[in-house]
Design a protein around this motif. Structure first.
Motif, PDB file in Angstrom:
ATOM      1  N   SER A  84      -3.558  -5.553   5.388  1.00 23.78           N
ATOM      2  CA  SER A  84      -3.360  -4.200   4.843  1.00 23.78           C
ATOM      3  C   SER A  84      -2.276  -3.454   5.601  1.00 23.78           C
ATOM      4  CB  SER A  84      -4.662  -3.403   4.899  1.00 23.78           C
ATOM      5  OG  SER A  84      -5.624  -3.974   4.050  1.00 23.78           O
ATOM      6  N   MET A  85      -2.222  -3.687   6.907  1.00 21.51           N
ATOM      7  CA  MET A  85      -1.203  -3.021   7.725  1.00 21.51           C
ATOM      8  C   MET A  85       0.186  -3.497   7.322  1.00 21.51           C
ATOM      9  SD  MET A  85      -1.032  -0.896  10.508  1.00 21.51           S
ATOM     10  CE  MET A  85      -0.356   0.022   9.181  1.00 21.51           C
ATOM     11  N   VAL A  86       0.341  -4.805   7.097  1.00 23.51           N
ATOM     12  CA  VAL A  86       1.633  -5.354   6.687  1.00 23.51           C
ATOM     13  C   VAL A  86       2.072  -4.717   5.368  1.00 23.51           C
ATOM     14  CG1 VAL A  86       2.820  -7.445   5.877  1.00 23.51           C
ATOM     15  CG2 VAL A  86       1.413  -7.518   7.943  1.00 23.51           C
ATOM     16  N   GLN A  87       1.147  -4.604   4.417  1.00 25.99           N
ATOM     17  CA  GLN A  87       1.474  -3.987   3.126  1.00 25.99           C
ATOM     18  C   GLN A  87       1.889  -2.523   3.302  1.00 25.99           C
ATOM     19  OE1 GLN A  87      -2.040  -4.617   0.790  1.00 25.99           O
ATOM     20  NE2 GLN A  87      -1.525  -6.752   0.329  1.00 25.99           N
ATOM     21  N   ALA A  88       1.145  -1.796   4.122  1.00 27.75           N
ATOM     22  CA  ALA A  88       1.462  -0.383   4.351  1.00 27.75           C
ATOM     23  C   ALA A  88       2.835  -0.239   5.003  1.00 27.75           C
ATOM     24  CB  ALA A  88       0.391   0.268   5.220  1.00 27.75           C
ATOM     25  N   ILE A  89       3.115  -1.077   5.986  1.00 27.26           N
ATOM     26  CA  ILE A  89       4.411  -1.003   6.667  1.00 27.26           C
ATOM     27  C   ILE A  89       5.531  -1.407   5.715  1.00 27.26           C
ATOM     28  CG2 ILE A  89       5.809  -1.997   8.531  1.00 27.26           C
ATOM     29  CD1 ILE A  89       3.197  -1.970  10.213  1.00 27.26           C
ATOM     30  N   ASP A  90       5.287  -2.408   4.867  1.00 24.13           N
ATOM     31  CA  ASP A  90       6.294  -2.782   3.859  1.00 24.13           C
ATOM     32  C   ASP A  90       6.669  -1.575   2.999  1.00 24.13           C
ATOM     33  OD1 ASP A  90       6.377  -5.421   4.722  1.00 24.13           O
ATOM     34  OD2 ASP A  90       5.111  -6.190   3.086  1.00 24.13           O
ATOM     35  N   ARG A  91       5.666  -0.803   2.552  1.00 21.89           N
ATOM     36  CA  ARG A  91       5.921   0.393   1.742  1.00 21.89           C
ATOM     37  C   ARG A  91       6.695   1.442   2.543  1.00 21.89           C
ATOM     38  NH1 ARG A  91       0.641  -0.682   0.045  1.00 21.89           N
ATOM     39  NH2 ARG A  91      -0.178   0.844   1.511  1.00 21.89           N
ATOM     40  N   LEU A  92       6.287   1.644   3.796  1.00 18.68           N
ATOM     41  CA  LEU A  92       6.965   2.639   4.635  1.00 18.68           C
ATOM     42  C   LEU A  92       8.410   2.242   4.924  1.00 18.68           C
ATOM     43  CD1 LEU A  92       4.042   3.452   7.098  1.00 18.68           C
ATOM     44  CD2 LEU A  92       4.968   4.956   5.311  1.00 18.68           C
ATOM     45  N   VAL A  93       8.651   0.945   5.126  1.00 16.25           N
ATOM     46  CA  VAL A  93      10.014   0.455   5.335  1.00 16.25           C
ATOM     47  C   VAL A  93      10.830   0.681   4.067  1.00 16.25           C
ATOM     48  CG1 VAL A  93      11.421  -1.634   5.655  1.00 16.25           C
ATOM     49  CG2 VAL A  93       9.450  -1.216   7.147  1.00 16.25           C
ATOM     50  N   LYS A  94      10.252   0.335   2.918  1.00 14.56           N
ATOM     51  CA  LYS A  94      10.934   0.520   1.625  1.00 14.56           C
ATOM     52  C   LYS A  94      11.296   1.991   1.403  1.00 14.56           C
ATOM     53  CE  LYS A  94      10.237  -0.074  -3.303  1.00 14.56           C
ATOM     54  NZ  LYS A  94       9.199   0.008  -4.302  1.00 14.56           N
ATOM     55  N   ASP A  95      10.393   2.897   1.831  1.00 14.67           N
ATOM     56  CA  ASP A  95      10.628   4.341   1.676  1.00 14.67           C
ATOM     57  C   ASP A  95      11.528   4.912   2.769  1.00 14.67           C
ATOM     58  OD1 ASP A  95       9.026   4.278  -0.571  1.00 14.67           O
ATOM     59  OD2 ASP A  95       7.241   5.041   0.476  1.00 14.67           O
ATOM     60  N   GLY A  96      11.933   4.060   3.727  1.00 15.12           N
ATOM     61  CA  GLY A  96      12.831   4.515   4.791  1.00 15.12           C
ATOM     62  C   GLY A  96      12.148   5.352   5.861  1.00 15.12           C
TER      63      GLY A  96
END
Length: 187
Positions: A84-96
């Motif tokens: 879940s953390m990886v998914q959340a960080i992926d979204r945060l990275v995508k959002d800059g």
């Protein structure tokens, strides 16, 4: 010294014991329900910013850390699975809002760094959370708030340092991987 227990004394002790047990349970329920309601109030307030609970908690944890944290440490800190953390960080990275940086000592290890945009969002989050806190605590006298805060901090001590308090060693405040410690101990 001898104690005589008449039916009346025994009945009173039983009632006191039952009342203490009821009060313990009321306290536990009040604590859990207040924490849940508080979190929900914050989530409602932060919806305006378009931020999920895991996202704002991740940004907050990364901002409060003295050094950039790894994904696994962030997952443990937030008591969520590493997936879940990886998914959340992926979204945060995508959002800059955050970026992953390789560790100098271990290239396989990725540390999470909050970007300028994430830092700006964090300051908005802090303001919104502070507004909720002020609104909720406005009804509590300062002396009572101090007393309650001290009580809650005292209750946290044995839970956070279970190595010093073996009676709490089975309690886990953090999830390890995708399954909680409680579900693992049932095997």
């Amino acid at each position: 010294m001898f104690f005589e227990f008449s039916r009346e004394n025994f009945s009173r002790l039983t009632d006191e014991s039952r009342n203490a047990s009821d009060l313990d349970e009321r306290f536990e329920n009040a604590l859990r329900n207040t924490a849940t309601a508080w979190r929900q109030a914050v989530e409602r307030r932060l919806r305006r910013l378009g931020v999920s609970r895991v996202s704002w908690m991740t940004i907050a944890a990364a901002m409060k850390a003295r050094l950039p944290l790894s994904q696994s440490i962030l997952a443990d800190t937030l008591a969520i699975s590493r997936a879940s953390m990886v998914q959340a960080i992926d979204r945060l990275v995508k959002d800059g809002l955050v970026k992953r940086e390789s560790s100098a000592s271990d290239r396989r290890l990725k540390r999470i760094v909050v970007t300028d945009a994430g830092s700006h969002l964090y300051s908005l989050i802090k303001d919104e959370v502070a507004a909720v806190r002020r609104q909720l605590l406005a009804m509590v006298a300062l002396e009572k708030l101090a007393h309650l805060t001290e009580l809650l901090e005292k209750l946290q001590e044995p839970l956070q340092s279970s190595s010093e308090h073996p009676e709490f060693s089975q309690l886990s405040l953090r999830r390890r991987g995708p399954r909680s410690a409680a579900s693992q101990s049932n095997q």
